[in-house]
Design a protein around this motif. Structure first.
Motif, PDB file in Angstrom:
ATOM      1  N   ALA A  15      -3.062   7.877   3.144  1.00 19.82           N
ATOM      2  CA  ALA A  15      -2.362   8.474   2.005  1.00 19.82           C
ATOM      3  C   ALA A  15      -3.129   9.668   1.453  1.00 19.82           C
ATOM      4  O   ALA A  15      -2.538  10.635   1.013  1.00 19.82           O
ATOM      5  CB  ALA A  15      -2.137   7.441   0.920  1.00 19.82           C
ATOM      6  N   THR A  16      -4.450   9.620   1.492  1.00 22.66           N
ATOM      7  CA  THR A  16      -5.218  10.742   0.976  1.00 22.66           C
ATOM      8  C   THR A  16      -5.245  11.908   1.963  1.00 22.66           C
ATOM      9  O   THR A  16      -5.425  13.055   1.560  1.00 22.66           O
ATOM     10  CB  THR A  16      -6.665  10.335   0.643  1.00 22.66           C
ATOM     11  N   GLY A  49       0.813  -1.212   0.000  1.00 21.12           N
ATOM     12  CA  GLY A  49       0.000   0.000   0.000  1.00 21.12           C
ATOM     13  C   GLY A  49       0.845   1.260   0.000  1.00 21.12           C
ATOM     14  O   GLY A  49       0.505   2.255  -0.640  1.00 21.12           O
ATOM     15  N   ALA A  50       1.961   1.208   0.711  1.00 16.03           N
ATOM     16  CA  ALA A  50       2.869   2.359   0.748  1.00 16.03           C
ATOM     17  C   ALA A  50       3.490   2.585  -0.631  1.00 16.03           C
ATOM     18  O   ALA A  50       3.639   3.730  -1.065  1.00 16.03           O
ATOM     19  CB  ALA A  50       3.948   2.131   1.796  1.00 16.03           C
ATOM     20  N   LEU A  51       3.836   1.518  -1.319  1.00 15.64           N
ATOM     21  CA  LEU A  51       4.391   1.652  -2.666  1.00 15.64           C
ATOM     22  C   LEU A  51       3.338   2.182  -3.641  1.00 15.64           C
ATOM     23  O   LEU A  51       3.638   2.999  -4.513  1.00 15.64           O
ATOM     24  CB  LEU A  51       4.950   0.313  -3.157  1.00 15.64           C
ATOM     25  N   LEU A  52       2.106   1.748  -3.462  1.00 15.31           N
ATOM     26  CA  LEU A  52       1.021   2.244  -4.299  1.00 15.31           C
ATOM     27  C   LEU A  52       0.807   3.736  -4.088  1.00 15.31           C
ATOM     28  O   LEU A  52       0.633   4.494  -5.046  1.00 15.31           O
ATOM     29  CB  LEU A  52      -0.270   1.477  -4.000  1.00 15.31           C
ATOM     30  N   TYR A  76       0.660   9.123  -5.592  1.00 14.38           N
ATOM     31  CA  TYR A  76       0.704  10.470  -5.024  1.00 14.38           C
ATOM     32  C   TYR A  76       2.120  10.995  -4.796  1.00 14.38           C
ATOM     33  O   TYR A  76       2.293  12.094  -4.290  1.00 14.38           O
ATOM     34  CB  TYR A  76      -0.050  10.501  -3.690  1.00 14.38           C
ATOM     35  N   ASN A  77       3.121  10.192  -5.139  1.00 16.30           N
ATOM     36  CA  ASN A  77       4.526  10.567  -4.959  1.00 16.30           C
ATOM     37  C   ASN A  77       4.880  10.829  -3.483  1.00 16.30           C
ATOM     38  O   ASN A  77       5.683  11.710  -3.173  1.00 16.30           O
ATOM     39  CB  ASN A  77       4.873  11.770  -5.832  1.00 16.30           C
ATOM     40  N   ILE A  78       4.248  10.070  -2.592  1.00 15.41           N
ATOM     41  CA  ILE A  78       4.548  10.154  -1.152  1.00 15.41           C
ATOM     42  C   ILE A  78       5.510   9.020  -0.819  1.00 15.41           C
ATOM     43  O   ILE A  78       5.245   7.864  -1.142  1.00 15.41           O
ATOM     44  CB  ILE A  78       3.263  10.015  -0.306  1.00 15.41           C
ATOM     45  N   LEU A  79       6.616   9.354  -0.182  1.00 10.76           N
ATOM     46  CA  LEU A  79       7.605   8.329   0.145  1.00 10.76           C
ATOM     47  C   LEU A  79       6.976   7.204   0.974  1.00 10.76           C
ATOM     48  O   LEU A  79       6.238   7.478   1.924  1.00 10.76           O
ATOM     49  CB  LEU A  79       8.763   8.943   0.914  1.00 10.76           C
TER      50      LEU A  79
END
Length: 57
Positions: free
Chosen positions: A54-55, A13-16, A21-24
């Protein structure tokens, strides 16, 4: 459950969120850990918390 067992399922999920969203990924995982106090309050699937967090970021 140790910390590695908590972090490992968060990685997809973090990679997605990084791709979308270009969030590390490290920030997404850290935010999930902080928001849930190492998943103490998460009762469902771990990956469900990733898109919501993430959102918000």
């Amino acid at each position: 459950m140790n910390k590695i067992q908590i972090i490992k399922p968060l990685i997809p999920g973090a990679l997605l969120s990084y791709e979308k969203y270009n969030i590390l990924p490290s920030l997404t995982i850290a935010e999930t850990i902080l928001e849930t106090s190492w998943l103490q309050y998460v009762k469902g699937k771990i990956s469900k918390s990733i898109p919501l967090i993430a959102t918000i970021i």
